[in-house]
Structure formats: C-alpha cells, structure tokens
Design a protein around this motif. Sequence first.
Motif, PDB file in Angstrom:
ATOM      1  N   ASN A   1       0.832  -1.211   0.000  1.00 24.76           N
ATOM      2  CA  ASN A   1       0.000   0.000   0.000  1.00 24.76           C
ATOM      3  C   ASN A   1       0.864   1.258   0.000  1.00 24.76           C
ATOM      4  N   LEU A   2       1.967   1.231   0.712  1.00 25.85           N
ATOM      5  CA  LEU A   2       2.884   2.375   0.712  1.00 25.85           C
ATOM      6  C   LEU A   2       3.446   2.615  -0.684  1.00 25.85           C
ATOM      7  N   VAL A   3       3.843   1.547  -1.359  1.00 23.67           N
ATOM      8  CA  VAL A   3       4.381   1.693  -2.710  1.00 23.67           C
ATOM      9  C   VAL A   3       3.301   2.210  -3.662  1.00 23.67           C
ATOM     10  N   MET A   4       2.093   1.672  -3.555  1.00 24.07           N
ATOM     11  CA  MET A   4       1.001   2.152  -4.417  1.00 24.07           C
ATOM     12  C   MET A   4       0.698   3.625  -4.134  1.00 24.07           C
ATOM     13  N   LEU A   5       0.727   4.013  -2.874  1.00 24.42           N
ATOM     14  CA  LEU A   5       0.534   5.420  -2.521  1.00 24.42           C
ATOM     15  C   LEU A   5       1.624   6.277  -3.163  1.00 24.42           C
ATOM     16  N   MET A   6       2.847   5.809  -3.158  1.00 25.15           N
ATOM     17  CA  MET A   6       3.942   6.556  -3.771  1.00 25.15           C
ATOM     18  C   MET A   6       3.748   6.662  -5.279  1.00 25.15           C
ATOM     19  N   VAL A   7       3.349   5.565  -5.927  1.00 23.50           N
ATOM     20  CA  VAL A   7       3.131   5.588  -7.379  1.00 23.50           C
ATOM     21  C   VAL A   7       2.037   6.593  -7.733  1.00 23.50           C
ATOM     22  N   PHE A   8       0.894   6.482  -7.069  1.00 19.96           N
ATOM     23  CA  PHE A   8      -0.230   7.366  -7.371  1.00 19.96           C
ATOM     24  C   PHE A   8       0.074   8.796  -6.924  1.00 19.96           C
ATOM     25  N   GLY A   9       0.669   8.950  -5.741  1.00 23.20           N
ATOM     26  CA  GLY A   9       0.978  10.282  -5.229  1.00 23.20           C
ATOM     27  C   GLY A   9       1.997  11.024  -6.086  1.00 23.20           C
ATOM     28  N   LEU A  10       3.035  10.331  -6.504  1.00 24.45           N
ATOM     29  CA  LEU A  10       4.030  10.972  -7.365  1.00 24.45           C
ATOM     30  C   LEU A  10       3.431  11.372  -8.711  1.00 24.45           C
ATOM     31  N   SER A  11       2.445  10.605  -9.170  1.00 27.71           N
ATOM     32  CA  SER A  11       1.822  10.973 -10.444  1.00 27.71           C
ATOM     33  C   SER A  11       0.971  12.240 -10.296  1.00 27.71           C
ATOM     34  N   LEU A  12       0.532  12.553  -9.087  1.00 26.43           N
ATOM     35  CA  LEU A  12      -0.145  13.834  -8.854  1.00 26.43           C
ATOM     36  C   LEU A  12       0.855  14.980  -8.939  1.00 26.43           C
ATOM     37  N   ARG A  13       2.045  14.734  -8.466  1.00 32.27           N
ATOM     38  CA  ARG A  13       3.089  15.758  -8.481  1.00 32.27           C
ATOM     39  C   ARG A  13       3.708  15.911  -9.866  1.00 32.27           C
ATOM     40  N   PHE A  14       3.821  14.786 -10.577  1.00 30.18           N
ATOM     41  CA  PHE A  14       4.431  14.773 -11.902  1.00 30.18           C
ATOM     42  C   PHE A  14       3.464  14.134 -12.899  1.00 30.18           C
ATOM     43  N   PRO A  15       2.471  14.908 -13.360  1.00 26.30           N
ATOM     44  CA  PRO A  15       1.451  14.362 -14.264  1.00 26.30           C
ATOM     45  C   PRO A  15       2.055  13.864 -15.568  1.00 26.30           C
ATOM     46  N   PRO A  16       1.297  13.061 -16.299  1.00 25.72           N
ATOM     47  CA  PRO A  16      -0.096  12.694 -16.069  1.00 25.72           C
ATOM     48  C   PRO A  16      -0.231  11.682 -14.932  1.00 25.72           C
ATOM     49  N   THR A  17      -1.391  11.715 -14.292  1.00 25.96           N
ATOM     50  CA  THR A  17      -1.638  10.805 -13.178  1.00 25.96           C
ATOM     51  C   THR A  17      -1.782   9.379 -13.698  1.00 25.96           C
ATOM     52  N   VAL A  18      -1.665   8.448 -12.785  1.00 23.26           N
ATOM     53  CA  VAL A  18      -1.828   7.034 -13.133  1.00 23.26           C
ATOM     54  C   VAL A  18      -3.197   6.808 -13.770  1.00 23.26           C
ATOM     55  N   VAL A  19      -4.236   7.372 -13.168  1.00 22.91           N
ATOM     56  CA  VAL A  19      -5.589   7.156 -13.679  1.00 22.91           C
ATOM     57  C   VAL A  19      -5.758   7.808 -15.047  1.00 22.91           C
ATOM     58  N   GLU A  20      -5.155   8.970 -15.266  1.00 23.11           N
ATOM     59  CA  GLU A  20      -5.227   9.601 -16.588  1.00 23.11           C
ATOM     60  C   GLU A  20      -4.547   8.729 -17.641  1.00 23.11           C
ATOM     61  N   ARG A  21      -3.388   8.175 -17.312  1.00 19.23           N
ATOM     62  CA  ARG A  21      -2.704   7.287 -18.265  1.00 19.23           C
ATOM     63  C   ARG A  21      -3.584   6.097 -18.636  1.00 19.23           C
ATOM     64  N   LEU A  22      -4.257   5.537 -17.645  1.00 17.11           N
ATOM     65  CA  LEU A  22      -5.158   4.413 -17.924  1.00 17.11           C
ATOM     66  C   LEU A  22      -6.345   4.861 -18.770  1.00 17.11           C
TER      67      LEU A  22
ATOM     68  N   CYS B   1      -5.271   7.584  -3.559  1.00 15.44           N
ATOM     69  CA  CYS B   1      -4.248   7.885  -2.551  1.00 15.44           C
ATOM     70  C   CYS B   1      -4.834   7.798  -1.145  1.00 15.44           C
ATOM     71  N   ALA B   2      -6.010   8.366  -0.961  1.00 14.57           N
ATOM     72  CA  ALA B   2      -6.670   8.276   0.347  1.00 14.57           C
ATOM     73  C   ALA B   2      -6.954   6.813   0.700  1.00 14.57           C
ATOM     74  N   PHE B   3      -7.387   6.041  -0.286  1.00 14.13           N
ATOM     75  CA  PHE B   3      -7.637   4.617  -0.039  1.00 14.13           C
ATOM     76  C   PHE B   3      -6.360   3.905   0.408  1.00 14.13           C
ATOM     77  N   PHE B   4      -5.244   4.169  -0.276  1.00 15.19           N
ATOM     78  CA  PHE B   4      -3.997   3.495   0.090  1.00 15.19           C
ATOM     79  C   PHE B   4      -3.531   3.890   1.485  1.00 15.19           C
ATOM     80  N   ILE B   5      -3.793   5.128   1.890  1.00 16.85           N
ATOM     81  CA  ILE B   5      -3.465   5.546   3.260  1.00 16.85           C
ATOM     82  C   ILE B   5      -4.315   4.758   4.250  1.00 16.85           C
ATOM     83  N   LEU B   6      -5.619   4.709   4.013  1.00 17.54           N
ATOM     84  CA  LEU B   6      -6.527   3.976   4.905  1.00 17.54           C
ATOM     85  C   LEU B   6      -6.197   2.485   4.919  1.00 17.54           C
ATOM     86  N   ASN B   7      -6.093   1.892   3.751  1.00 22.23           N
ATOM     87  CA  ASN B   7      -5.862   0.459   3.656  1.00 22.23           C
ATOM     88  C   ASN B   7      -4.497   0.072   4.241  1.00 22.23           C
ATOM     89  N   GLY B   8      -3.480   0.869   3.957  1.00 22.54           N
ATOM     90  CA  GLY B   8      -2.161   0.600   4.514  1.00 22.54           C
ATOM     91  C   GLY B   8      -2.148   0.727   6.032  1.00 22.54           C
TER      92      GLY B   8
END
Length: 183
Positions: free
Chosen positions: A83-104, A128-135
């Motif tokens: 969950n931490l790694v997924m949060l980093m992947v999704f979170g970094l894509s917010l900082r450095f677009p395009p986001t993961v979801v946009e790419r998909l 990102c919020a989900f990964f924080i909660l789930n993690g």
Amino acid sequence: MARARVMALGALSLAYPLLVYGALGRFEPRWLAGLLFVIALLRALSAGQKLWWFAAAGAGVLALVATVFNQAMPLKLYPALVNLVMLMVFGLSLRFPPTVVERLARLQQPDLPAAGVRYTRRVTQVWCAFFILNGSLATVTAVWASDQVWVLYNGFLAYVMIAVLFAGEWLVRQRVKAGHANG
C-alpha cells in the motif's frame, strides 16, 4: 507466455495473506520469508518500475528480519508495504502528471478532454486516500490483531473494499460522462 506469468504472479500476490496464514504454525517464519522475497522480486522484475524495486528491497528487509528473528510480524507487514508503494506511485503521479488514472483513461480515450483530466486527477486523489486507509489498517492488523483478523482483513476485506471503490468510481464516471454529454 508473458501474460500467463503476469496472471500467475498476480494470483500469487493476491493469495499471499492466505498462504502466510495457512503456513503459520506449519513452517517457521524464517522459511516463509523466502516466499515473501520471491513474490516481491518477481513483481519488480515484471513491473520494470523503480518503485517496485524499492518494494522488493523493502520486502527483502522484511524477509531478512523474519529470517534472523524467526518472527511472523515482518511477513504480515508486507500488505502495508504494498500500500505504501502504491501510494507513492499514485501520489508521485499527482506531483508529476499525467496521473496514473489519466494514463489508464488515455488507453481507451487518447483525446481525453480537460474535464476528463480533472476527473482522473480527483480519482487519483481518492486512490491515494484509499492506500493511506488500507495501509494503515494493514499495519494495525499486522501489529495488534490476531492472525485470524489479519488474514480476514488483508486476504478478504481489503479486496472487497477495492472492488467497492472500483464499482463506485465506475458508477460515478457514468454519471459524469452523461452529465458532460447532456451539458
């Protein structure tokens, strides 16, 4: 062949909590540590992203601690690490677009309009919020809950929550698309 390997690795990763739970009491944690490291290493090799190498290194540390101290706790912390790694992947894509979801989304709709980009950014924030909660819950169940509660949450309830989030997002997306088509 490659697709079959990816699917097998995915199934093995999803089954990890069940495998660990089923093996606890039958095998010493130090012997299960190899399973953890192999799964993480295979995932890193198949993903080819630097962050999955970070996860493999983290899993390696967890496996080493489980081996040296012959304790199950490090093995149970792996879902929190994912969950931490997924949060980093999704979170970094917010900082450095395009986001993961946009790419998909662009895989299905290459000419995604500005409203779609804004929507995918919001969905990425929700993930990102989900990964924080789930993690956090994965960590709590690993540290303070019984093995039965840990496997129930990490081997079942977390996947139900993911499915609910996917289904809920799909329903919202349909409403948003309809609103843009009518407006």
